[in-house]
Write a protein that holds these residues in place. Structure first.
Motif, PDB file in Angstrom:
ATOM      1  N   ILE A   1     -36.991  58.795  -8.116  1.00  0.00           N
ATOM      2  CA  ILE A   1     -37.357  57.519  -7.493  1.00  0.00           C
ATOM      3  C   ILE A   1     -36.597  57.385  -6.180  1.00  0.00           C
ATOM      4  O   ILE A   1     -35.524  57.970  -6.001  1.00  0.00           O
ATOM      5  CB  ILE A   1     -37.058  56.317  -8.419  1.00  0.00           C
ATOM      6  N   VAL A   2     -37.125  56.616  -5.257  1.00  0.00           N
ATOM      7  CA  VAL A   2     -36.496  56.478  -3.944  1.00  0.00           C
ATOM      8  C   VAL A   2     -35.186  55.707  -4.092  1.00  0.00           C
ATOM      9  O   VAL A   2     -35.009  54.896  -5.012  1.00  0.00           O
ATOM     10  CB  VAL A   2     -37.433  55.760  -2.954  1.00  0.00           C
ATOM     11  N   THR A   3     -34.276  55.954  -3.183  1.00  0.00           N
ATOM     12  CA  THR A   3     -32.935  55.370  -3.260  1.00  0.00           C
ATOM     13  C   THR A   3     -32.978  53.849  -3.332  1.00  0.00           C
ATOM     14  O   THR A   3     -32.208  53.224  -4.078  1.00  0.00           O
ATOM     15  CB  THR A   3     -32.103  55.812  -2.042  1.00  0.00           C
ATOM     16  N   GLU A   4     -33.875  53.230  -2.574  1.00  0.00           N
ATOM     17  CA  GLU A   4     -33.938  51.769  -2.512  1.00  0.00           C
ATOM     18  C   GLU A   4     -34.263  51.144  -3.869  1.00  0.00           C
ATOM     19  O   GLU A   4     -33.964  49.972  -4.111  1.00  0.00           O
ATOM     20  CB  GLU A   4     -34.980  51.327  -1.480  1.00  0.00           C
ATOM     21  N   LYS A   5     -34.875  51.903  -4.769  1.00  0.00           N
ATOM     22  CA  LYS A   5     -35.260  51.369  -6.073  1.00  0.00           C
ATOM     23  C   LYS A   5     -34.269  51.729  -7.181  1.00  0.00           C
ATOM     24  O   LYS A   5     -34.515  51.421  -8.348  1.00  0.00           O
ATOM     25  CB  LYS A   5     -36.659  51.875  -6.446  1.00  0.00           C
TER      26      LYS A   5
ATOM     27  N   VAL B   1     -31.388  50.977  -9.289  1.00  0.00           N
ATOM     28  CA  VAL B   1     -30.623  49.798  -9.688  1.00  0.00           C
ATOM     29  C   VAL B   1     -29.444  50.250 -10.548  1.00  0.00           C
ATOM     30  O   VAL B   1     -29.605  51.061 -11.467  1.00  0.00           O
ATOM     31  CB  VAL B   1     -31.508  48.813 -10.481  1.00  0.00           C
ATOM     32  N   VAL B   2     -28.270  49.734 -10.257  1.00  0.00           N
ATOM     33  CA  VAL B   2     -27.074  50.105 -11.010  1.00  0.00           C
ATOM     34  C   VAL B   2     -27.272  49.814 -12.492  1.00  0.00           C
ATOM     35  O   VAL B   2     -27.636  48.700 -12.883  1.00  0.00           O
ATOM     36  CB  VAL B   2     -25.842  49.342 -10.482  1.00  0.00           C
ATOM     37  N   GLY B   3     -27.066  50.825 -13.311  1.00  0.00           N
ATOM     38  CA  GLY B   3     -27.221  50.694 -14.752  1.00  0.00           C
ATOM     39  C   GLY B   3     -28.629  50.919 -15.252  1.00  0.00           C
ATOM     40  O   GLY B   3     -28.855  51.048 -16.462  1.00  0.00           O
ATOM     41  N   LYS B   4     -29.608  50.971 -14.324  1.00  0.00           N
ATOM     42  CA  LYS B   4     -31.006  51.141 -14.723  1.00  0.00           C
ATOM     43  C   LYS B   4     -31.707  52.184 -13.853  1.00  0.00           C
ATOM     44  O   LYS B   4     -32.914  52.137 -13.659  1.00  0.00           O
ATOM     45  CB  LYS B   4     -31.749  49.807 -14.620  1.00  0.00           C
ATOM     46  N   THR B   5     -30.947  53.133 -13.349  1.00  0.00           N
ATOM     47  CA  THR B   5     -31.528  54.153 -12.470  1.00  0.00           C
ATOM     48  C   THR B   5     -32.393  55.131 -13.253  1.00  0.00           C
ATOM     49  O   THR B   5     -33.435  55.577 -12.782  1.00  0.00           O
ATOM     50  CB  THR B   5     -30.408  54.908 -11.728  1.00  0.00           C
ATOM     51  N   GLY B   6     -31.965  55.492 -14.459  1.00  0.00           N
ATOM     52  CA  GLY B   6     -32.748  56.397 -15.302  1.00  0.00           C
ATOM     53  C   GLY B   6     -32.475  57.859 -15.022  1.00  0.00           C
ATOM     54  O   GLY B   6     -31.547  58.228 -14.301  1.00  0.00           O
ATOM     55  N   GLY B   7     -33.314  58.701 -15.618  1.00  0.00           N
ATOM     56  CA  GLY B   7     -33.143  60.140 -15.451  1.00  0.00           C
ATOM     57  C   GLY B   7     -32.065  60.722 -16.337  1.00  0.00           C
ATOM     58  O   GLY B   7     -31.502  61.773 -16.023  1.00  0.00           O
ATOM     59  N   VAL B   8     -31.763  60.041 -17.466  1.00  0.00           N
ATOM     60  CA  VAL B   8     -30.754  60.522 -18.419  1.00  0.00           C
ATOM     61  C   VAL B   8     -31.475  61.039 -19.662  1.00  0.00           C
ATOM     62  O   VAL B   8     -32.295  60.327 -20.251  1.00  0.00           O
ATOM     63  CB  VAL B   8     -29.771  59.404 -18.809  1.00  0.00           C
ATOM     64  N   TYR B   9     -31.177  62.268 -20.067  1.00  0.00           N
ATOM     65  CA  TYR B   9     -31.852  62.905 -21.200  1.00  0.00           C
ATOM     66  C   TYR B   9     -30.804  63.315 -22.238  1.00  0.00           C
ATOM     67  O   TYR B   9     -29.796  63.944 -21.895  1.00  0.00           O
ATOM     68  CB  TYR B   9     -32.634  64.137 -20.735  1.00  0.00           C
ATOM     69  N   THR B  10     -31.031  62.958 -23.489  1.00  0.00           N
ATOM     70  CA  THR B  10     -30.095  63.292 -24.559  1.00  0.00           C
ATOM     71  C   THR B  10     -30.845  63.909 -25.735  1.00  0.00           C
ATOM     72  O   THR B  10     -32.029  63.638 -25.946  1.00  0.00           O
ATOM     73  CB  THR B  10     -29.332  62.048 -25.053  1.00  0.00           C
ATOM     74  N   ALA B  11     -30.129  64.729 -26.512  1.00  0.00           N
ATOM     75  CA  ALA B  11     -30.716  65.341 -27.710  1.00  0.00           C
ATOM     76  C   ALA B  11     -29.597  65.860 -28.593  1.00  0.00           C
ATOM     77  O   ALA B  11     -28.506  66.192 -28.104  1.00  0.00           O
ATOM     78  CB  ALA B  11     -31.655  66.486 -27.333  1.00  0.00           C
ATOM     79  N   LYS B  12     -29.858  65.915 -29.885  1.00  0.00           N
ATOM     80  CA  LYS B  12     -28.922  66.562 -30.791  1.00  0.00           C
ATOM     81  C   LYS B  12     -28.803  68.031 -30.390  1.00  0.00           C
ATOM     82  O   LYS B  12     -29.807  68.684 -30.098  1.00  0.00           O
ATOM     83  CB  LYS B  12     -29.397  66.451 -32.242  1.00  0.00           C
ATOM     84  N   TYR B  13     -27.580  68.524 -30.383  1.00  0.00           N
ATOM     85  CA  TYR B  13     -27.388  69.902 -29.936  1.00  0.00           C
ATOM     86  C   TYR B  13     -27.817  70.878 -31.028  1.00  0.00           C
ATOM     87  O   TYR B  13     -27.409  70.755 -32.185  1.00  0.00           O
ATOM     88  CB  TYR B  13     -25.930  70.149 -29.567  1.00  0.00           C
TER      89      TYR B  13
ATOM     90  N   SER C   1     -34.398  65.642  -8.838  1.00  0.00           N
ATOM     91  CA  SER C   1     -33.314  66.464  -8.297  1.00  0.00           C
ATOM     92  C   SER C   1     -32.186  65.639  -7.700  1.00  0.00           C
ATOM     93  O   SER C   1     -31.264  66.185  -7.117  1.00  0.00           O
ATOM     94  CB  SER C   1     -33.868  67.407  -7.225  1.00  0.00           C
ATOM     95  N   GLY C   2     -32.260  64.320  -7.815  1.00  0.00           N
ATOM     96  CA  GLY C   2     -31.166  63.485  -7.330  1.00  0.00           C
ATOM     97  C   GLY C   2     -31.475  62.719  -6.069  1.00  0.00           C
ATOM     98  O   GLY C   2     -31.091  61.569  -5.922  1.00  0.00           O
ATOM     99  N   GLY C   3     -32.138  63.363  -5.117  1.00  0.00           N
ATOM    100  CA  GLY C   3     -32.439  62.663  -3.864  1.00  0.00           C
ATOM    101  C   GLY C   3     -31.213  62.540  -2.990  1.00  0.00           C
ATOM    102  O   GLY C   3     -30.771  63.505  -2.375  1.00  0.00           O
ATOM    103  N   ASP C   4     -30.615  61.346  -2.934  1.00  0.00           N
ATOM    104  CA  ASP C   4     -29.433  61.142  -2.104  1.00  0.00           C
ATOM    105  C   ASP C   4     -28.189  61.665  -2.828  1.00  0.00           C
ATOM    106  O   ASP C   4     -28.239  62.068  -3.988  1.00  0.00           O
ATOM    107  CB  ASP C   4     -29.276  59.665  -1.754  1.00  0.00           C
TER     108      ASP C   4
END
Length: 498
Positions: A344-348, A350-362, A380-383
């Motif tokens: 998502i673009v940098t302007e969108k 939001v602290v705590g709600k940026t997203g892009g976090v993936y979790t799974a049982k190892y 890929s992160g963007g900024d």
């Protein structure tokens, strides 16, 4: 010596009033004294703009165009401690003015780290002139689809190679335990053959009829069809004397080594044939700093959190090597990775709600790699700043009973959501990737606030009491203090060190 002094004295003297305030502040507050400056060329692009000793004009400006649309991560002014009686403020101010004239936008990015490096080994004019002078700029270009695909291919190749090595070792072990040795077999395990190399006094070691070509503490990948690789406990390698004295010292703290062996010897020949290691298509890891840091961790019911944004593939590959080694210990409970917002673009963001976090049982290394690939494909992160605290908080929600929390962190990336640090309720062990001087203050904040630690290839920082008592703590030559908000920042260079 007089000619060098005359050069300095003839420089145009820039007064404090003529120099922009931000330059004066950098020169006053960001001074670091080192014996000799060493350039980090591993984790970022680097541009060196050399200047002559005692001069403020550039000798070579080739490559400046690459900075036009890049994230400028750090700028180091490098010079020498000669003459020691002169603070060289006027000369260095002139150098900064030259930099500003050459690259007018150099100071426009708020996350750029500025350092003034005074090399102390330049004790006289001749020795000082041999050391680096000028600016060293570390930067990263915008991520392209081609770069992202290249990093994904590297991950896939690493997984394939590590999986094949594991299968080969398992087959070799099963074969060795199930097949009886007959008289016709020429099994020469740890057999020393002298006179089989160019030097008669140099032994060649054979393992199951195969000549030992190379030993390393990381697996070999992309082997030729004639070579094989397998693991061996370090103590066995020492007992069998296949290591040189230097290797014994180098690997004495390593529990497991990897052996590269060539094709089987045809024993009917008088002279054993040995593959030339230089002709083997082996791709060695260009850096193993993270791998060595990981090996020093106490792994028990662990949560592993990895930054998989652009330019982290070098460290992701090392992480996969370590995960492969840990699979047999079953000490990892949950795996998480993040990409700072799924493109998502940098302007969108939001602290705590940026997203892009993936979790799974190892499950195992291959499954963790699959989760990494998914996250990398999504973004890929963007900024440059990243949602590190959000990633830690989300990962802990998926593993609230984990005993150890390991964060693979990009030293050049500021933490976008550092204001959330007090919501992290477990100690975070931070494995710092990239850079050779200091650490980004945000990671000092996370480690100090959560009661965690900072891990570097040759250093572990666990005691942050100096900061909490209002003092200054030096980490890899940089002094740090806490500001009024309780956040770590680089202290002025003249601050007393506790």
């Amino acid at each position: 010596m007089l000619k060098y002094l005359s050069v300095i004295l003839l420089l145009p003297l820039f007064s404090m009033a003529q120099t922009p305030n931000w330059i004066n502040k950098i020169l006053s507050d960001n001074l670091i004294r080192l014996p000799v400056y060493s350039v980090d060329t591993i984790s970022t692009h680097m541009l060196y703009l050399p200047m002559a000793f005692g001069q403020s004009n550039f000798l070579d400006t080739n490559g400046v165009s690459h900075l036009q649309n890049a994230d400028i991560l750090s700028v180091d002014l490098v010079f020498t401690d000669y003459p020691a009686s002169n603070n060289l403020f006027a000369l260095n101010a002139a150098r900064f003015i030259s930099l500003l004239q050459l690259i007018p936008f150099i100071h426009h990015q708020s996350f750029t780290q500025w350092r003034v490096i005074r090399q102390m080994d330049g004790k006289d004019a001749n020795s000082a002139a041999l050391l680096k002078h000028g600016f060293v700029i570390h930067y990263r270009n915008s991520v392209t689809l081609e770069n992202r695909n290249k990093e994904l291919i590297q991950i896939k190749q690493t997984v394939t190679s590590l999986t094949e090595i594991k299968k080969t070792n398992a087959i070799a072990k099963a074969t060795a335990s199930s097949e009886p040795i007959t008289k016709k077999q020429k099994v020469r395990y740890w057999d020393e053959i002298y006179g089989s190399t160019s030097s008669p006094a140099t032994p060649t070691f054979y393992i199951n009829n195969r000549p030992l070509l190379q030993v390393a503490d990381t697996p070999f990948i992309h082997l030729t069809e004639f070579d094989s690789s397998f693991s061996i406990p370090t103590n066995i390698a020492i007992q069998k004397r296949i290591l040189t004295r230097r290797q014994v010292q180098q690997y004495q703290k390593t529990q497991q080594l990897y052996c590269l062996v060539g094709p089987p010897r045809k024993w009917e020949e008088d002279t054993p044939k040995r593959s030339n290691p230089s002709t083997n298509a082996i791709i060695a890891l260009p850096d193993t700093g993270l791998l060595h840091s990981l090996k020093s961790l106490p792994c028990k019911n662990a949560l592993v959190i990895a930054d998989v944004t652009a330019s982290m593939s070098l460290y992701t590959i090392q992480l996969l090597h370590w995960l492969q080694q840990m699979d047999s210990l079953h000490c990892i409970s949950t795996f998480a990775c993040f990409n700072d917002g799924n493109d998502i673009v940098t302007e969108k963001k939001v602290v705590g709600k940026t997203g892009g976090v993936y979790t799974a049982k190892y499950v195992n290394m291959a499954a963790a790699a699959g989760l990494m690939e998914l996250a990398m494909q999504k973004g890929s992160g963007g900024d440059t700043p990243e949602n590190v605290c959000e990633a830690i908080i989300k990962a802990l929600e998926a593993c609230n009973n984990c005993e150890e929390v390991f964060l693979i962190a990009d030293n050049y990336a500021p933490v976008r959501d550092i204001v959330l640090v007090n919501q992290i309720k477990k100690p975070i062990q931070i494995l710092v990737c990239g850079g050779q001087i200091g650490v980004h203050p945000d990671y000092v904040t996370i480690a100090a606030t959560t009661g965690g630690s900072l891990y570097f290839p040759n250093l572990v920082v666990k005691d942050f009491s100096a900061l909490k008592n209002g003092g200054v703590l030096k980490i890899r030559s940089l002094p740090y203090k806490l500001n009024q908000k309780g956040m770590a920042e680089v202290a002025p260079g003249n601050s007393p060190i506790n």
